[in-house]
Design an enzyme around this catalytic site. Structure first.
Site, PDB file in Angstrom:
ATOM      1  CG  ASP A   1      29.883  27.259 -21.036  1.00  9.27           C
ATOM      2  OD1 ASP A   1      28.874  26.538 -21.042  1.00  9.27           O
ATOM      3  OD2 ASP A   1      30.204  27.977 -21.991  1.00  9.27           O
TER       4      ASP A   1
ATOM      5  CG  ASP B   1      51.125 -17.486 -21.291  1.00  7.22           C
ATOM      6  OD1 ASP B   1      50.614 -18.482 -20.741  1.00  7.22           O
ATOM      7  OD2 ASP B   1      50.543 -16.395 -21.396  1.00  7.22           O
TER       8      ASP B   1
ATOM      9  N   GLY C   1      46.999 -17.302 -21.644  1.00  9.25           N
ATOM     10  CA  GLY C   1      47.340 -18.327 -22.617  1.00  9.25           C
ATOM     11  C   GLY C   1      47.072 -19.738 -22.147  1.00  9.25           C
ATOM     12  CG  LEU C   2      48.487 -23.156 -18.864  1.00  7.01           C
ATOM     13  CD1 LEU C   2      48.917 -24.100 -19.984  1.00  7.01           C
ATOM     14  CD2 LEU C   2      49.432 -23.277 -17.677  1.00  7.01           C
TER      15      LEU C   2
END
Lengths: 428, 520
Positions: free
Chosen positions: B36, B274, B409-410
């Site tokens: 453990d 964007d 984005g672009l």
């Protein structure tokens, strides 16, 4: 350090300790066993802790659906509201229905299943009958109350030995789960010496499991296989004893013991081993520059400690201060103990806080320890090597000798690269 | 008995460890077998802690079971007190020790230790890690905190941050600074950084700030009853939630000072052109309920995603999640079985997963980008830099984190324009993810765990789709012209469309008819 007395470590007194043990339990072995045995599934019958241990030790969820899992005991299983055996049968049926590729199923006992005395042998027998001939079901315990880390593999292999088929053939059996690439190298070396066929336990697939009998001779490739060794001896097989095949020297002595057993002429032995020996020596020498005269401290972990200390002392020039191991099997480690230059402390078992006191007092150049201790020791300025990497990485035989030394050299080289003190301040 | 491969939560004693490790001057004596102790590595490796967790394990073995395991516990407790000199100890049992019923609490009590002993009763076979943390913190507060006079200046306690929590370290710093700006003193933060002696002074605060209901709701409730301290209900993750939190705190504190929003960039980043490409991207959320509910609101209201599914693994907070799912009009998925989560994701084919490390792996398998929003944690969830989820900086961090797995984005625009161009072909993958081709999109996000072995061996789960439908070769070619990040969805939609029409062949026309059918 005072001058080392001559002779090996076989008769050195052993410091035996009892206290908190900072080690894994045997379940951890499933992580490499399930990779090795490609048509096997390991079903731990345990608690959420077992499942959590496996995923933590495996490096957190790297397999989408590995060939191991945990049947988690729930309140109703413990309270006797559900018949645990019936519940287990249901889970196994479901599992096998979903995974038709499974040919061997191991029911793996855990701390809770051992404490409630859930009879997994009976379950395995019943399920074997139910799923024969497609699937064979065996059981062993990987519980922490009975096994330490690599003993899980030992328990697994020992469980397989009684059901291996019988043979009268004089065959060599290699015992221990090695990465395939390493196993193939070993088999190629033996084949080049004319030693064929060679069987391997565990085999990669259930159909290739070796047979065993009075003419079987076996060589262990891992030092932690005490129960498996006993089980093979009971089947009438005979052991070839040798140092373990770590490093150039260990590998050569191991191969020579096997070659002698099979009457391989020494010129053939030399011609087969000359090139890989030279490569191994060269590779180790490159790493030994970093390791020479550095002090070394082993916390107990995998039972590989004694053979590794022998390799690091003799081939890399390191100076072991303490060699700790969970269990010291003299029958198995005798040849390695003979070669290991006497060490100040040879310890078995653990009281982790007292052992940490010793390590702090001695401030070794390199400490080999588990993952729970590594960063705290690094933060105290001690270089560490995670022990678990030694069982997850190909380290046996000639071609890995340099890599093995490199595992120990890298933390030291890294420390030398980083601007001194910077990491320590940040860890505060 | 239930077959489990991966778990979202550890056992409850790991929750107790998260509390003990977060605090100072507290020690946990855990009756547990060898093995453990693996739990230590969660803290030293994943969180890179430079100290061992303050836990002593009795590590009993099989041979002790017939004998005196209780005595092992006594020795371990006494040794821990002597060696570590804690100000208080918590004692308890792991799953195995629970079965042998040694009663650690009673044993420790009888030792007459010089420090307070707090007994934990954590049912290992019923409950999990979050419960363990919540219950442990409650017991510590119950035992140590006493009613007392309020501080002269208005002050609060911050409740909830633990060790191994998802960005707890940074959230605590962020919220502490925010409260300071509002002129509110932090009486104490707990468990993280608190000593047992600090807990005793909890009652001096005027109110409590509850950051994580998962780990501290019971303690907050207790303080409300015992000390008359109200606590905050809003979890300040996201811009709107942070503003609501500030309003809630301001009302509790009777202050009008609002923190400066100048550093909040997220709203403009989301509004700038964007980000147009983020519009309506379908996201699936899974994690602990608190983070999922907060993330769903951000996704819809602050980034403009469409929430297509959500769920949580912690049943304790299932009610809140169900209510949130209803607001979003999606089916709640309450489960701790990652296979169910994987099936849900495969069926929904989201464009982005916001999940845990488990969903990150599911995403790898399905080729769907994923950002991590919740525990269970992984070494990469503990970045070196300040990286909160809460407050205004948290909103900034979340924007960056969620957008990162996507094509920019672009760039997405260029991929649509040039399609098969040798440089802009989709096999190049998002250009800011270095050094891999799209297949390795499935391997890319984030660092590998310490022992990488790639062993994916199971086939991807398929969403229910008609296997009998054949793609004609020109349609198949056309499909390949569709950028990879929408191709899976296009394939699925087209097949569903064809199945719905009873077609068994897909032509280019079918593809575009389906496109028109599903057009938003």
């Amino acid at each position: 350090m005072t001058a080392l007395p001559a002779g090996g470590c076989r008769d050195l007194p052993v410091l035996r300790e009892r206290g908190q043990r900072e080690v894994f339990c045997g379940l951890t072995g499933l992580i490499w066993l399930h990779r090795k045995m490609q048509d096997a599934f390991f079903l731990v019958v345990g608690s959420r802790t077992c499942a959590h241990l496996l995923q933590s030790a495996a490096g957190v969820m790297i397999f989408a659906e590995p060939r191991f899992g945990t049947a988690i005991l729930e309140e109703k299983d413990l309270a006797g509201l559900a018949d645990a055996q019936t519940e287990l049968d249901r889970e196994v049926d479901r599992l096998l229905a979903r995974r038709p590729d499974i040919r061997q199923l191991f029911l793996v006992g855990s701390c809770p299943s051992e404490v409630i005395k859930l009879d997994l042998a009976k379950a395995a027998e019943r399920q074997s009958a139910r799923h024969a001939p497609h699937v064979r079901v065996l059981n062993f315990s990987g519980s922490g109350i009975e096994t330490t880390f690599t003993q899980g593999e030992d328990a697994c292999l020992a469980a397989m030995v009684p059901v291996l088929p019988k043979t009268q053939a004089r065959e060599l059996l290699l015992v221990g789960a090695l990465p395939d690439v390493v196993e193939d190298q070993a088999l190629a070396l033996l084949a080049a010496m004319g030693i064929t066929p060679v069987r391997v336990l565990p085999a990669r697939r259930s159909g290739e499991m070796p047979a065993v009998g009075a003419h079987t001779v076996f060589a262990l490739t891992q030092p932690f296989l005490a129960d498996t060794r006993e089980a093979l001896l009971r089947r009438g097989a005979r052991q070839i004893t040798a140092p373990f095949p770590f490093g150039e020297e260990g590998t050569t002595l191991w191969l020579r013991a096997v070659a002698d057993e099979f009457g391989v002429p020494s010129d053939l032995f030399d011609s087969v081993t000359a090139a890989p020996r030279a490569r191994a020596r060269k590779a180790v020498a490159a790493q030994a520059e970093t390791l020479r005269d550095r002090t070394l401290f082993f916390f107990p972990d995998s039972q590989l400690e004694v053979p590794l200390a022998r390799f690091l002392a003799r081939e890399c020039g390191m100076r072991p201060l303490e060699v700790g191991t969970p269990y010291l099997h003299r029958d198995i480690l005798g040849p390695d103990l003979d070669l290991l230059p006497p060490v100040p402390v040879l310890s078995e078992g653990q009281d982790v806080d007292r052992q940490l006191d010793r390590a702090r007092a001695q401030r070794p150049d390199l400490t080999v320890c588990g993952l729970g201790l590594a960063n705290p020791l690094e933060a105290e300025g001690l270089a560490t090597k995670w022990a678990i990497e030694l069982v997850f990485t190909p380290v046996h035989f000639y071609e890995q000798a340099g890599d093995l030394a490199g595992l120990f050299a890298r933390p030291l080289r890294r420390r030398a690269l980083l601007s001194p003190g910077a990491a320590l301040e940040a860890a505060e | 008995m239930k077959l489990t491969v991966w778990t979202y939560e550890g056992p409850p004693h790991v929750g107790a460890m998260r509390v003990a490790t977060a605090m100072q001057g507290l020690h946990y004596v855990l009756h547990a077998p060898q093995g453990d102790t693996y739990a230590d590595l969660l803290f030293t490796m994943i969180e890179r802690r430079s100290k061992r967790p303050p836990v002593s394990y009795t590590t009993f073995q099989a041979r002790d079971l017939g004998g005196d395991t209780a005595n092992l516990f006594r020795t371990a407790a006494q040794d821990a007190c002597d060696r570590f000199r804690p100000e208080a100890i918590i004692v308890g049992a792991s799953c195995t020790a629970e079965l042998i019923q040694d009663n650690p609490g009673g044993l420790a009590e009888a030792l007459g230790l010089p420090v307070p002993v707090i007994a934990l009763d954590l049912p290992s076979y019923q409950r999990r890690e979050n419960f363990g943390a919540d219950e442990t913190f409650l017991q510590i507060v119950r035992h140590l905190a006493r009613p007392m006079a309020r501080t002269a200046r208005v002050s609060c306690n911050i409740l909830g941050p633990t060790a191994l929590g998802f960005r707890h370290r940074d959230d605590l710093a962020e919220i502490t600074a925010l409260l300071e700006e509002m002129g509110i003193e932090v009486n104490l933060a707990a468990p993280m950084g608190a000593r047992p002696g600090d807990i005793a002074r909890m009652g001096a605060a005027h109110f409590n700030v509850l950051l994580y209901p998962e780990t501290a709701e019971s303690a907050a409730r207790h303080c409300e009853t015992a000390f008359g301290q109200p606590y905050t209900r809003t979890v300040p993750i996201g811009v709107a939630a942070t503003r609501a939190f500030i309003a809630e705190v301001a009302a509790l504190a009777g202050t009008a000072r609002h923190p400066d929003e100048a550093r909040l960039r997220q709203p403009w980043w989301a509004a700038s052109v964007d980000s147009t490409y983020l519009t309506g991207k379908r996201v699936f959320l899974f994690g602990d309920a608190t983070h999922v509910i907060a993330a769903a609101r951000i996704a819809r209201d602050e980034i403009g995603f469409e929430v297509c599914g959500m769920g949580c693994y912690n049943r304790e907070q299932a009610r809140a999640l169900r209510a949130a799912a209803k607001q979003f009009g999606v089916e709640p998925l309450i489960t701790d079985d990652y296979l169910e989560v994987e099936a849900a994701i495969a069926a929904l084919q989201p464009e982005l997963i916001l999940g845990t490390q488990m969903e990150r792996h599911i995403g790898k398998r399905l080729g769907i980008p994923c950002a991590v929003i919740s525990a269970p944690v992984h070494v990469q969830d503990f970045p070196a830099r300040h990286s909160p989820q809460m407050g205004f900086e948290g909103a900034n961090v979340i924007f960056d984190t969620w957008v990162h797995p996507l094509v920019m984005g672009l760039e997405e625009h260029l991929l649509h324009m040039f399609r098969d161009d040798f440089e802009f072909h989709d096999a190049a993958g998002p250009s800011h993810h270095g050094g891999h081709a799209p297949r390795s999109l499935s391997d890319a996000p984030g660092a590998l765990p310490p022992h990488p072995q790639d062993t994916s061996e199971r086939k991807m789960p398929e969403a229910p789709a008609a296997d009998s439908i054949v793609w004609l070769s020109d349609a198949e070619r056309e499909l390949k012209k569709i950028p990879f990040f929408v191709r899976g969805k296009a394939r699925r939609n087209t097949e569903n469309f064809a199945a719905g029409k009873g077609l068994n062949e897909i032509s280019i026309d079918t593809l575009y008819e389906a496109k028109a059918h599903y057009a938003r």
